[in-house]
Design a protein around this motif. Sequence first.
Motif, PDB file in Angstrom:
ATOM      1  N   ALA A 152     -76.468  47.085 109.025  1.00  0.00           N
ATOM      2  CA  ALA A 152     -78.021  47.390 109.611  1.00  0.00           C
ATOM      3  C   ALA A 152     -78.453  45.878 110.114  1.00  0.00           C
ATOM      4  O   ALA A 152     -78.814  45.946 111.137  1.00  0.00           O
ATOM      5  CB  ALA A 152     -78.836  47.972 108.760  1.00  0.00           C
ATOM      6  N   MET A 153     -78.101  44.856 109.297  1.00  0.00           N
ATOM      7  CA  MET A 153     -78.706  43.572 109.874  1.00  0.00           C
ATOM      8  C   MET A 153     -77.718  42.958 110.657  1.00  0.00           C
ATOM      9  O   MET A 153     -77.762  41.804 110.727  1.00  0.00           O
ATOM     10  CB  MET A 153     -79.004  42.693 108.552  1.00  0.00           C
ATOM     11  CG  MET A 153     -79.972  43.472 107.608  1.00  0.00           C
ATOM     12  SD  MET A 153     -81.743  42.781 108.296  1.00  0.00           S
ATOM     13  CE  MET A 153     -81.840  41.322 108.318  1.00  0.00           C
ATOM     14  N   LYS A 154     -76.622  43.656 110.720  1.00  0.00           N
ATOM     15  CA  LYS A 154     -75.444  43.044 111.649  1.00  0.00           C
ATOM     16  C   LYS A 154     -74.942  41.772 111.096  1.00  0.00           C
ATOM     17  O   LYS A 154     -74.868  40.736 111.881  1.00  0.00           O
ATOM     18  CB  LYS A 154     -76.086  42.854 113.015  1.00  0.00           C
ATOM     19  CG  LYS A 154     -76.250  44.127 113.812  1.00  0.00           C
ATOM     20  CD  LYS A 154     -76.730  43.989 115.142  1.00  0.00           C
ATOM     21  CE  LYS A 154     -77.050  45.163 115.995  1.00  0.00           C
ATOM     22  NZ  LYS A 154     -77.288  46.442 115.511  1.00  0.00           N
ATOM     23  N   ILE A 155     -74.755  41.940 110.126  1.00  0.00           N
ATOM     24  CA  ILE A 155     -74.064  40.499 109.140  1.00  0.00           C
ATOM     25  C   ILE A 155     -72.565  40.462 109.761  1.00  0.00           C
ATOM     26  O   ILE A 155     -71.762  41.407 109.770  1.00  0.00           O
ATOM     27  CB  ILE A 155     -74.175  40.685 107.892  1.00  0.00           C
ATOM     28  CG1 ILE A 155     -75.554  40.958 107.308  1.00  0.00           C
ATOM     29  CG2 ILE A 155     -73.466  39.490 107.156  1.00  0.00           C
ATOM     30  CD1 ILE A 155     -76.672  39.715 107.462  1.00  0.00           C
ATOM     31  N   PRO A 156     -72.277  39.490 110.284  1.00  0.00           N
ATOM     32  CA  PRO A 156     -70.943  39.266 111.132  1.00  0.00           C
ATOM     33  C   PRO A 156     -69.691  39.147 110.121  1.00  0.00           C
ATOM     34  O   PRO A 156     -68.861  38.660 110.626  1.00  0.00           O
ATOM     35  CB  PRO A 156     -71.268  37.870 112.185  1.00  0.00           C
ATOM     36  CG  PRO A 156     -72.473  37.147 111.325  1.00  0.00           C
ATOM     37  CD  PRO A 156     -73.063  38.158 110.343  1.00  0.00           C
TER      38      PRO A 156
ATOM     39  N   HIS B  25     -75.100  31.910 113.555  1.00  0.00           N
ATOM     40  CA  HIS B  25     -76.581  31.498 113.805  1.00  0.00           C
ATOM     41  C   HIS B  25     -77.230  32.775 113.210  1.00  0.00           C
ATOM     42  O   HIS B  25     -77.487  33.621 114.041  1.00  0.00           O
ATOM     43  CB  HIS B  25     -76.879  31.421 115.399  1.00  0.00           C
ATOM     44  CG  HIS B  25     -76.293  30.074 115.893  1.00  0.00           C
ATOM     45  ND1 HIS B  25     -76.757  28.739 115.387  1.00  0.00           N
ATOM     46  CD2 HIS B  25     -75.178  29.762 116.547  1.00  0.00           C
ATOM     47  CE1 HIS B  25     -76.052  27.799 116.183  1.00  0.00           C
ATOM     48  NE2 HIS B  25     -74.925  28.723 116.593  1.00  0.00           N
ATOM     49  N   LEU B  26     -77.834  32.486 112.044  1.00  0.00           N
ATOM     50  CA  LEU B  26     -78.365  33.846 111.653  1.00  0.00           C
ATOM     51  C   LEU B  26     -79.744  33.657 111.267  1.00  0.00           C
ATOM     52  O   LEU B  26     -80.361  32.493 111.252  1.00  0.00           O
ATOM     53  CB  LEU B  26     -77.775  34.034 110.095  1.00  0.00           C
ATOM     54  CG  LEU B  26     -76.194  34.416 110.431  1.00  0.00           C
ATOM     55  CD1 LEU B  26     -75.686  34.224 108.863  1.00  0.00           C
ATOM     56  CD2 LEU B  26     -75.763  35.555 110.663  1.00  0.00           C
ATOM     57  N   SER B  27     -80.657  34.875 111.464  1.00  0.00           N
ATOM     58  CA  SER B  27     -82.031  34.693 111.268  1.00  0.00           C
ATOM     59  C   SER B  27     -82.306  34.692 109.778  1.00  0.00           C
ATOM     60  O   SER B  27     -81.297  34.722 109.033  1.00  0.00           O
ATOM     61  CB  SER B  27     -82.580  36.031 111.997  1.00  0.00           C
ATOM     62  OG  SER B  27     -82.128  37.285 110.814  1.00  0.00           O
ATOM     63  N   GLU B  28     -83.547  34.527 109.324  1.00  0.00           N
ATOM     64  CA  GLU B  28     -83.971  34.222 108.170  1.00  0.00           C
ATOM     65  C   GLU B  28     -83.947  35.569 107.376  1.00  0.00           C
ATOM     66  O   GLU B  28     -83.069  35.490 106.001  1.00  0.00           O
ATOM     67  CB  GLU B  28     -85.630  33.948 108.004  1.00  0.00           C
ATOM     68  CG  GLU B  28     -85.684  32.523 108.482  1.00  0.00           C
ATOM     69  CD  GLU B  28     -84.717  31.567 107.322  1.00  0.00           C
ATOM     70  OE1 GLU B  28     -84.925  31.747 106.167  1.00  0.00           O
ATOM     71  OE2 GLU B  28     -84.412  30.583 107.720  1.00  0.00           O
TER      72      GLU B  28
ATOM     73  N   ALA C  56     -81.388  35.881 103.959  1.00  0.00           N
ATOM     74  CA  ALA C  56     -81.780  36.304 102.766  1.00  0.00           C
ATOM     75  C   ALA C  56     -81.029  37.415 102.296  1.00  0.00           C
ATOM     76  O   ALA C  56     -80.707  37.476 101.096  1.00  0.00           O
ATOM     77  CB  ALA C  56     -83.275  36.861 102.840  1.00  0.00           C
ATOM     78  N   LEU C  57     -80.776  38.388 103.196  1.00  0.00           N
ATOM     79  CA  LEU C  57     -79.901  39.468 102.891  1.00  0.00           C
ATOM     80  C   LEU C  57     -78.329  38.900 102.086  1.00  0.00           C
ATOM     81  O   LEU C  57     -78.030  39.497 101.377  1.00  0.00           O
ATOM     82  CB  LEU C  57     -79.755  40.505 104.008  1.00  0.00           C
ATOM     83  CG  LEU C  57     -78.606  41.515 103.760  1.00  0.00           C
ATOM     84  CD1 LEU C  57     -79.342  42.514 102.465  1.00  0.00           C
ATOM     85  CD2 LEU C  57     -78.499  42.500 104.970  1.00  0.00           C
ATOM     86  N   ILE C  58     -77.964  38.039 103.153  1.00  0.00           N
ATOM     87  CA  ILE C  58     -76.667  37.759 102.551  1.00  0.00           C
ATOM     88  C   ILE C  58     -76.846  37.123 101.335  1.00  0.00           C
ATOM     89  O   ILE C  58     -75.935  37.179 100.319  1.00  0.00           O
ATOM     90  CB  ILE C  58     -76.224  36.588 103.782  1.00  0.00           C
ATOM     91  CG1 ILE C  58     -75.634  37.227 105.097  1.00  0.00           C
ATOM     92  CG2 ILE C  58     -74.885  35.808 103.030  1.00  0.00           C
ATOM     93  CD1 ILE C  58     -75.472  36.262 106.201  1.00  0.00           C
ATOM     94  N   ARG C  59     -77.704  36.095 101.001  1.00  0.00           N
ATOM     95  CA  ARG C  59     -77.866  35.559  99.739  1.00  0.00           C
ATOM     96  C   ARG C  59     -78.184  36.596  98.536  1.00  0.00           C
ATOM     97  O   ARG C  59     -77.530  36.613  97.399  1.00  0.00           O
ATOM     98  CB  ARG C  59     -78.975  34.509  99.854  1.00  0.00           C
ATOM     99  CG  ARG C  59     -78.605  33.477 100.630  1.00  0.00           C
ATOM    100  CD  ARG C  59     -79.658  32.255 100.446  1.00  0.00           C
ATOM    101  NE  ARG C  59     -79.224  31.227 101.397  1.00  0.00           N
ATOM    102  CZ  ARG C  59     -78.395  30.364 101.275  1.00  0.00           C
ATOM    103  NH1 ARG C  59     -77.388  30.397 100.479  1.00  0.00           N
ATOM    104  NH2 ARG C  59     -78.345  29.654 102.188  1.00  0.00           N
ATOM    105  N   ASP C  60     -78.729  37.645  99.147  1.00  0.00           N
ATOM    106  CA  ASP C  60     -79.006  38.528  98.066  1.00  0.00           C
ATOM    107  C   ASP C  60     -77.509  39.455  97.747  1.00  0.00           C
ATOM    108  O   ASP C  60     -77.319  39.801  96.657  1.00  0.00           O
ATOM    109  CB  ASP C  60     -80.192  39.736  98.526  1.00  0.00           C
ATOM    110  CG  ASP C  60     -81.600  39.223  98.123  1.00  0.00           C
ATOM    111  OD1 ASP C  60     -81.474  38.413  97.357  1.00  0.00           O
ATOM    112  OD2 ASP C  60     -82.587  39.915  98.677  1.00  0.00           O
TER     113      ASP C  60
END
Length: 796
Positions: free
Chosen positions: A641-645, A667-670, A674-678
């Motif tokens: 959903a967040m389009k994490i690449p 280039h990722l948004s905040e 945050a999601l990636i770190r979670d």
Amino acid sequence: MLYLKKYFTEGLIQFTILLSLIGVRVDVDTYLSNQLPPLREIILGPSSAYTQTQFHNLRNTLDGYGIHPKSVDLDQFFTTRRLLNEVRQLDRLSVPSSELNTWLVHRDSETVVSAGGQSSPGITLDNGAGLEDINNIDATPAMRGGGGAPESTYDLNAADSSLGAVAPEGNQEQGSGGGNDDLTKEDIDLIDILWRQDIDLGAGREVFSYSNRQKDTEEEKPNPQDSKDVNDEQESWRNGINLQGSQPVDGETGESIPEQLPVLGSQTSLSLQECLRLLEATFPFGEEAEFPVPVGNQEVSISNEEVPSTSQGLTLAPQMPTAEPQLDLEQQWQDIMAIMELQAMDVNNSASNSGNASNDTAEPTAAGTFGLSENPTPINQDVSLHQASLPSCSQDFPQIFRPQLDSVSVTPRTSMLRLSSGNSTNINSTFGATNLTGVFLPPINSSSNNVTSTPNLPDPFTTLLEESMLDEISLLDLAMEEGFSQAQASQLEEELDSDSGLSLDSSRSPASPSSSETSCSSAASSSSTSANFSEEGAVGYSTDSEAAAVETEEGAVGGYQPEYSKLCRMSFQDLSQFNGLPQLDGISHNHTYNVPLSSSFPEHPDLLLSAGKKTSRDKKLQASQDLLDKHASRDERRARAMKIPFSNEKIVNLPVEEFNELLAKHHLSEAQLALIRDIRRRGKNKMAAQNCRKRKLETIINLEQGVQDLRRDKARLLKEKMEFIRSIRQLKQKMQSLCQEVFSQLRDEEGRPFPPSEYCLQYGADGSVLIAPRSGAAATQQQSRKPEKKQKDKKK
DNA sequence: TTCTCGTGTCATAGT
DNA sequence: AAACTATGACACGAG
């Protein structure tokens, strides 16, 4: 802690080396395997289950390619390798043991022979490699496999001939005589002391020289037959026999004791001595006359005269024989038994083969160490050390050593019988009796010819004790049965565990392991496929090992089709719905993320599939897509959903440096960050939780095993105790009959007999026997009779 | 419906 | 201090 460990370990090793140098056998395993977990951990480090593995490094250095670096199966992988090695070594009857072997070596620069045989797990110091020639192969495995094999190959013959260069055989011939001058007086004294010990044990110096003599002969006559002999030796020890090393070991010096010296002589003596001591402690009541306190030479006279065959063992020196050798042997015997247990389960045939091979050699074999050289049959797991060295019991062995996995409940009983027969042999040989049944049956009043006045006390204490023992043993038999079922259960559990779908193979697609390297999940930007995809970012797993390859591909987004990545994430229940898919055929029961299925499948199937092949398969996959999405983890859906690449797996498993690099690249948004770190945190914690649960399970299993072992030990000890009690009773009866015989022949000056009811025998430390009045009343009467001193011959 | 089990997640402490 | 691991506790879904 690290320093402590290093310090402690080094100190221990040095101490062990010292002990070994002076001939004291040091079995490190005994200390490590005993109930000293802290010590063990200090030396060996924490167990792997509790070690935080450096997966990323391991992956690069070890051949655990097939395992996910974060997989909890990594432990299992190493365990598997270790077990595999052990299985491979089973045909050598090797007992893994950490032992230190040291030699006093005077190295002749010209006689360095390359190391033969295999490297022992034990620490071989320095010149050890140069010491082992091909003949020494016998010795090295002996240290590992012989159970009670000689750790210290201190060779008295070598010492005798060369006085110093006690290097094992190989260099002996060339190096002999070279080191005499280097010997200090202490060395020579030491050698002499050790030699005298062996003389004391009944072994002449020459009896230790067999191997050397043999090798000398071989070296003198290097003909094909001899080389064949060498090969036979090697072959035989490969089959679980070690020729030289299987000889009994002097527990004190670690030397080989020739076969004609019963291994358990000390055991026998211990038993008798223990019996006597127990008897003394058990029957102090008014029976001093009938049962003498064993002291000094008296016993020597008994044993030496009665049992010449075991004179070494029965020679009860004034000092009490230490229990160490027996315990040591017992420990090693149990080790052997543990291995035999394994062999009996899986390789009964090979075990019996090795036994047959043992017959080919007239040498003591590994089985011969336990007195089984005559018998080629596999060793029963419950064989007790007691009868092990009694060849007279060999007729029992076919029955004894028949693999009895199906009748474990019977095993303890038969073991007990064997135990009894072994002890009875000793007793009978000691007293010249032949009534074996007396051992097994309730004590018949064998002294029926006793003088009527002799009080033949019923001894209620013994009876009660024995009855309670019998009860306890019967209960323990049950416990052992229970223990076995637990063992079966745990074994089954292990099998189930190994079949739990965590296997490496299931994680690997037969299609193309390397193709998974294309599983770059950077297709988030591609919305070419479905609405479903447009709402969720493309997240696929790739293994950590793919990272490097992926790096180059990231950003190069082809026509992404999320089906595969979704397939990779679904549970096995879901996979079962797609049995038709060839890629999924090999996959089942993999409901863990530790071995991501995504690594089995290309996340870019179009790189694998030609355009023509896509059609029907893709349709199928499309049809299942919704279902698959249901089973994607929350984080995966969020990531889509967040389009994490990049894949969740990369997020979780990449080392922190690479992970940071990856984040920096995009280039990722905040919110994305945050999601990636979670996702990373949760993923790591998920694996940690799995590890934790697995450890818990293993701990429970180990504890169960420990309980089972303790039960077994308890049963064994109770059986031994039982045997001691029986022996004590027999000794007591014998003593009674002897006393009666003495009284029947004794007359005072007036020719009157000494009534046993009034007099008792007292034994002096010097072997003298005194007749003393039983009571004060008798004492007055005895005043008239002068105490008669009689040298009593203890012959039968 | 309730219970059990497996799993994921969080919080927190420890390394 | 940051990263990671271990573990208890809880929630949730499946059987």
